[in-house]
Write a protein that holds these residues in place. Sequence first.
Motif, short mmCIF file in Angstrom:
data_model
loop_
_atom_site.label_atom_id
_atom_site.label_comp_id
_atom_site.label_asym_id
_atom_site.label_seq_id
_atom_site.Cartn_x
_atom_site.Cartn_y
_atom_site.Cartn_z
N GLY A 83 -3.95 -1.73 8.89
CA GLY A 83 -4.94 -1.90 8.15
C GLY A 83 -4.72 -3.05 7.22
O GLY A 83 -5.47 -3.99 6.92
N MET A 84 -3.48 -2.92 6.55
CA MET A 84 -3.02 -3.75 5.64
C MET A 84 -2.92 -5.23 6.18
O MET A 84 -3.21 -6.20 5.69
N ASN A 105 0.90 -1.27 -0.06
CA ASN A 105 -0.02 0.05 0.05
C ASN A 105 1.02 1.34 0.04
O ASN A 105 1.44 1.67 1.14
N GLY A 130 1.35 5.12 6.02
CA GLY A 130 2.41 5.84 6.70
C GLY A 130 2.64 6.97 6.06
O GLY A 130 3.83 7.70 6.12
N GLY A 139 0.44 -0.68 6.74
CA GLY A 139 0.26 -0.72 8.24
C GLY A 139 -0.57 -1.66 8.64
O GLY A 139 -0.86 -2.49 8.03
N SER A 198 -1.70 -1.98 -4.12
CA SER A 198 -3.25 -1.55 -3.99
C SER A 198 -3.37 -0.12 -4.26
O SER A 198 -2.61 0.81 -4.05
N THR A 249 1.23 3.69 10.32
CA THR A 249 1.26 4.67 11.56
C THR A 249 1.26 4.02 12.74
O THR A 249 1.93 4.45 13.60
#
Length: 306
Positions: free
Chosen positions: A70-71, A11, A15, A68, A42, A99
């Motif tokens: 989420g991924m 992604n 960050g 991050g 992505s 992050t």
Amino acid sequence: MSGRSVALIANPTAGKGRAAEVLPEVQHRLRAGGLEPTLLTSEGSDHAARLLEEAAHGDADVLAVLGGDGMMHLAVNACARARAVTGRAPALGLIPAGTGNDLCRGLGMDPDDAFAATDTVVADRRRLIDLARVGESATPHGSTWVSTIVASGFDAHANARANALPWPRGGLRYPLAVLVELARFTPLHYRLTVDGTPRELDAMLVAVGNTAAYGGGVRMCPDADATDGLLDVTIIHPVSRLTLLRLLPKTYDGSFVTARCVERFRAREVRVDGDDLLGYGDGERIGDPPLLVTSVPRAVEVLVPS
Ligand SMILES: Nc1ncnc2c1ncn2[C@@H]1O[C@H](COP(=O)(O)OP(=O)(O)OP(=O)(O)O)[C@@H](O)[C@H]1O
């Protein structure tokens, strides 16, 4: 080890663009280590989920994810589902560039070092880890898999607020959201069932952890071990806002656990229900309580540092 096929899914926006910055060196290190990465980038949430789902069912030996939490959440879910359904999934290489990076932190990796994590992918030290399965249904498709912590109280409300904040976009988002949420928060009524035993209480939060940290380094379940087949539960009982404010800095190193308002225990399964609770896992909204959280041993294979 040479010639292992690696699906590298990145992604580039993670960050605030950090992932895009480190990507060339990550690819270089993988190739220098004798691997053959196939890069897929992505373009958004749905696209990321689709790429990860396809890779989890594909032929690659390793699925390396650059991004991050989420991924990582999407990747873990794709691999856990594939493993539960077909009995096989690629080993997950986790390269942090977001992050929060709490899954990497919880597995003993340096959350700020994408290159060390890339070297870990090359080194190929594999470990099967537990995941927290969330859902009333035991079928792989009816569940969400959480690798870090399931939140439902003050922490979940702060997470919701952090996601809604237009500013700041980086790591200061969670601490700021916590402070804003603290101003209006009152204890919540919980109805728990811990390994079959019901219990009612008021609490600031009940955190159910597979690994130690969430929210960018908040070690709410500091002794959680992703290979013990158990969930680490931390309860913060009702306290004044001032006491909670004083405890907050100590959540980053886990030293808050000695406070009188903190209770901890381990369990295989916790059903979390109550009033005004929200369901969050790995920093993502995972649906409304009741949440049946079950530790599933050996749910996914990851590459870990030695
Ligand atoms: N190209 C993209 N543009 C926008 N969003 C994307 C893109 N690719 C993936 N996403 C979505 O962005 C979400 C967050 O990304 P990711 O977790 O990688 O980084 P982050 O938000 O910077 O870090 P953290 O999740 O640790 O706070 C992912 O869950 C994914 O659904």
